[in-house]
Design a protein around this motif. Structure first.
Motif, PDB file in Angstrom:
ATOM      1  N   SER A  39       0.799  -1.236   0.000  1.00  0.00           N
ATOM      2  CA  SER A  39       0.000   0.000   0.000  1.00  0.00           C
ATOM      3  C   SER A  39       0.828   1.281   0.000  1.00  0.00           C
ATOM      4  O   SER A  39       0.386   2.304   0.520  1.00  0.00           O
ATOM      5  N   PHE A  40       2.014   1.242  -0.618  1.00  0.00           N
ATOM      6  CA  PHE A  40       2.815   2.458  -0.721  1.00  0.00           C
ATOM      7  C   PHE A  40       2.885   3.007  -2.146  1.00  0.00           C
ATOM      8  O   PHE A  40       3.644   3.935  -2.402  1.00  0.00           O
ATOM      9  N   ALA A  41       2.095   2.450  -3.075  1.00  0.00           N
ATOM     10  CA  ALA A  41       2.063   3.003  -4.429  1.00  0.00           C
ATOM     11  C   ALA A  41       1.668   4.474  -4.325  1.00  0.00           C
ATOM     12  O   ALA A  41       0.797   4.836  -3.539  1.00  0.00           O
ATOM     13  N   CYS A  42       2.323   5.315  -5.048  1.00  0.00           N
ATOM     14  CA  CYS A  42       2.087   6.769  -5.062  1.00  0.00           C
ATOM     15  C   CYS A  42       2.528   7.460  -3.777  1.00  0.00           C
ATOM     16  O   CYS A  42       2.262   8.652  -3.594  1.00  0.00           O
ATOM     17  N   CYS A  43       3.216   6.759  -2.880  1.00  0.00           N
ATOM     18  CA  CYS A  43       3.631   7.354  -1.599  1.00  0.00           C
ATOM     19  C   CYS A  43       5.132   7.599  -1.525  1.00  0.00           C
ATOM     20  O   CYS A  43       5.627   8.082  -0.516  1.00  0.00           O
ATOM     21  N   TYR A  44       5.870   7.247  -2.568  1.00  0.00           N
ATOM     22  CA  TYR A  44       7.315   7.490  -2.604  1.00  0.00           C
ATOM     23  C   TYR A  44       7.651   8.226  -3.892  1.00  0.00           C
ATOM     24  O   TYR A  44       6.944   8.127  -4.891  1.00  0.00           O
ATOM     25  N   ASP A  45       8.754   9.005  -3.837  1.00  0.00           N
ATOM     26  CA  ASP A  45       9.145   9.762  -5.023  1.00  0.00           C
ATOM     27  C   ASP A  45      10.616   9.578  -5.404  1.00  0.00           C
ATOM     28  O   ASP A  45      11.091  10.147  -6.376  1.00  0.00           O
ATOM     29  N   PHE A  46      11.339   8.775  -4.639  1.00  0.00           N
ATOM     30  CA  PHE A  46      12.751   8.502  -4.926  1.00  0.00           C
ATOM     31  C   PHE A  46      13.083   7.126  -4.363  1.00  0.00           C
ATOM     32  O   PHE A  46      12.741   6.828  -3.208  1.00  0.00           O
ATOM     33  N   VAL A  47      13.762   6.294  -5.166  1.00  0.00           N
ATOM     34  CA  VAL A  47      14.207   4.972  -4.712  1.00  0.00           C
ATOM     35  C   VAL A  47      15.602   4.722  -5.280  1.00  0.00           C
ATOM     36  O   VAL A  47      15.830   4.891  -6.478  1.00  0.00           O
ATOM     37  N   TYR A  48      16.523   4.328  -4.399  1.00  0.00           N
ATOM     38  CA  TYR A  48      17.862   3.950  -4.846  1.00  0.00           C
ATOM     39  C   TYR A  48      18.313   2.714  -4.085  1.00  0.00           C
ATOM     40  O   TYR A  48      18.383   2.706  -2.865  1.00  0.00           O
ATOM     41  N   TYR A  49      18.622   1.661  -4.840  1.00  0.00           N
ATOM     42  CA  TYR A  49      19.089   0.389  -4.305  1.00  0.00           C
ATOM     43  C   TYR A  49      20.539   0.204  -4.763  1.00  0.00           C
ATOM     44  O   TYR A  49      20.800  -0.280  -5.862  1.00  0.00           O
ATOM     45  N   PRO A  50      21.509   0.627  -3.949  1.00  0.00           N
ATOM     46  CA  PRO A  50      22.914   0.601  -4.377  1.00  0.00           C
ATOM     47  C   PRO A  50      23.420  -0.809  -4.669  1.00  0.00           C
ATOM     48  O   PRO A  50      23.085  -1.769  -3.973  1.00  0.00           O
ATOM     49  N   ILE A  51      24.248  -0.881  -5.698  1.00  0.00           N
ATOM     50  CA  ILE A  51      24.820  -2.138  -6.151  1.00  0.00           C
ATOM     51  C   ILE A  51      26.334  -2.113  -5.913  1.00  0.00           C
ATOM     52  O   ILE A  51      26.999  -1.135  -6.220  1.00  0.00           O
ATOM     53  N   ASP A  52      26.871  -3.200  -5.388  1.00  0.00           N
ATOM     54  CA  ASP A  52      28.309  -3.379  -5.234  1.00  0.00           C
ATOM     55  C   ASP A  52      28.794  -4.048  -6.516  1.00  0.00           C
ATOM     56  O   ASP A  52      28.617  -5.248  -6.702  1.00  0.00           O
ATOM     57  N   PHE A  53      29.378  -3.267  -7.385  1.00  0.00           N
ATOM     58  CA  PHE A  53      29.771  -3.791  -8.688  1.00  0.00           C
ATOM     59  C   PHE A  53      30.958  -4.741  -8.605  1.00  0.00           C
ATOM     60  O   PHE A  53      31.144  -5.575  -9.474  1.00  0.00           O
ATOM     61  N   LYS A  54      31.751  -4.628  -7.572  1.00  0.00           N
ATOM     62  CA  LYS A  54      32.879  -5.557  -7.420  1.00  0.00           C
ATOM     63  C   LYS A  54      32.389  -6.962  -7.111  1.00  0.00           C
ATOM     64  O   LYS A  54      32.958  -7.939  -7.579  1.00  0.00           O
ATOM     65  N   ARG A  55      31.341  -7.076  -6.310  1.00  0.00           N
ATOM     66  CA  ARG A  55      30.783  -8.391  -5.971  1.00  0.00           C
ATOM     67  C   ARG A  55      29.676  -8.809  -6.931  1.00  0.00           C
ATOM     68  O   ARG A  55      29.275  -9.961  -6.948  1.00  0.00           O
ATOM     69  N   GLY A  56      29.137  -7.855  -7.667  1.00  0.00           N
ATOM     70  CA  GLY A  56      28.042  -8.163  -8.578  1.00  0.00           C
ATOM     71  C   GLY A  56      26.735  -8.434  -7.860  1.00  0.00           C
ATOM     72  O   GLY A  56      25.934  -9.247  -8.289  1.00  0.00           O
ATOM     73  N   ALA A  57      26.532  -7.768  -6.728  1.00  0.00           N
ATOM     74  CA  ALA A  57      25.302  -7.945  -5.948  1.00  0.00           C
ATOM     75  C   ALA A  57      24.969  -6.632  -5.254  1.00  0.00           C
ATOM     76  O   ALA A  57      25.820  -5.748  -5.138  1.00  0.00           O
ATOM     77  N   ALA A  58      23.757  -6.534  -4.791  1.00  0.00           N
ATOM     78  CA  ALA A  58      23.340  -5.336  -4.071  1.00  0.00           C
ATOM     79  C   ALA A  58      23.973  -5.304  -2.687  1.00  0.00           C
ATOM     80  O   ALA A  58      24.390  -6.334  -2.146  1.00  0.00           O
ATOM     81  N   PHE A  59      24.041  -4.110  -2.106  1.00  0.00           N
ATOM     82  CA  PHE A  59      24.575  -3.953  -0.756  1.00  0.00           C
ATOM     83  C   PHE A  59      23.580  -4.424   0.301  1.00  0.00           C
ATOM     84  O   PHE A  59      23.960  -4.670   1.434  1.00  0.00           O
ATOM     85  N   GLY A  60      22.293  -4.509  -0.047  1.00  0.00           N
ATOM     86  CA  GLY A  60      21.306  -5.004   0.905  1.00  0.00           C
ATOM     87  C   GLY A  60      20.546  -3.924   1.642  1.00  0.00           C
ATOM     88  O   GLY A  60      19.913  -4.181   2.660  1.00  0.00           O
ATOM     89  N   TYR A  61      20.591  -2.713   1.135  1.00  0.00           N
ATOM     90  CA  TYR A  61      19.780  -1.632   1.708  1.00  0.00           C
ATOM     91  C   TYR A  61      19.274  -0.754   0.581  1.00  0.00           C
ATOM     92  O   TYR A  61      19.831  -0.743  -0.518  1.00  0.00           O
ATOM     93  N   VAL A  62      18.211  -0.034   0.841  1.00  0.00           N
ATOM     94  CA  VAL A  62      17.611   0.840  -0.162  1.00  0.00           C
ATOM     95  C   VAL A  62      17.230   2.156   0.497  1.00  0.00           C
ATOM     96  O   VAL A  62      16.778   2.180   1.641  1.00  0.00           O
ATOM     97  N   PHE A  63      17.464   3.256  -0.218  1.00  0.00           N
ATOM     98  CA  PHE A  63      17.015   4.570   0.222  1.00  0.00           C
ATOM     99  C   PHE A  63      15.685   4.861  -0.466  1.00  0.00           C
ATOM    100  O   PHE A  63      15.575   4.745  -1.692  1.00  0.00           O
TER     101      PHE A  63
END
Length: 174
Positions: A39-63
């Motif tokens: 139920s958060f559709a239309c309730c956020y305006d910015f999303v960033y899910y950082p990726i660790d390119f050296k490991r080829g995986a996400a860091f495991g947190y999202v802003f």
């Protein structure tokens, strides 16, 4: 929820949260689906899910920047302790305030000139902005964006249980 609010924001103005303990093989699209299905559709305006390119995986947190302080509190109430992932994982969500950057404008300014926004970077690795639930173009850079330095060929691909290909990417300035 009271301790979440009082411990980190006596003013009641913060809107940016960091959602921690996300499975490293989750994708940005999976995260958006998680938000929308809760139920958060239309309730956020910015999303960033950082990726660790050296490991080829996400860091495991999202802003995530929510459209109001009340929605940011609701994210905590709804997602704190979440663990019903689309991929096998024992991780349990911890929601905290984004620090030190707060708000849509500050988040955009932080990333608009970052190498992660370079045209050669895969879209799913970039921050995304939204208006009324629809993705909109990211505000343009204010200076020339440095090219991401690759150590291998092929962009990373992050997604459902598949990890990533194109390991050993390095982003200058990180």
């Amino acid at each position: 929820a009271g301790s979440f609010q009082s411990a980190f924001d006596e003013t009641g103005t913060r809107t940016t949260v960091m959602i921690r303990n996300v499975p490293n093989d989750y994708s940005r699209d999976m995260l958006l689906r998680l938000l929308d299905e809760n139920s958060f559709a239309c309730c956020y305006d910015f999303v960033y899910y950082p990726i660790d390119f050296k490991r080829g995986a996400a860091f495991g947190y999202v802003f995530v920047n929510m459209i109001s302080h009340e929605e940011a509190l609701r994210v905590h109430w709804v997602l704190q302790g979440f663990g019903d992932w689309e991929v096998p994982s024992r991780k349990v969500v911890d929601v905290c305030w984004g620090y030190p950057i707060q708000g849509w404008g500050a988040m955009v300014e932080r990333y608009r000139n970052s190498p992660v926004m370079h045209e050669g970077m895969p879209d799913e690795c970039k921050p995304a902005v939204f208006c009324n639930g629809a993705r909109v173009p990211f505000p343009p850079p204010t200076k020339r964006i440095r090219n991401a330095r690759r150590k291998t060929t092929g962009p990373p691909t992050i997604g459902a249980g598949g990890g990533a290909s194109g390991r050993n990417w390095a982003i200058g300035g990180w």
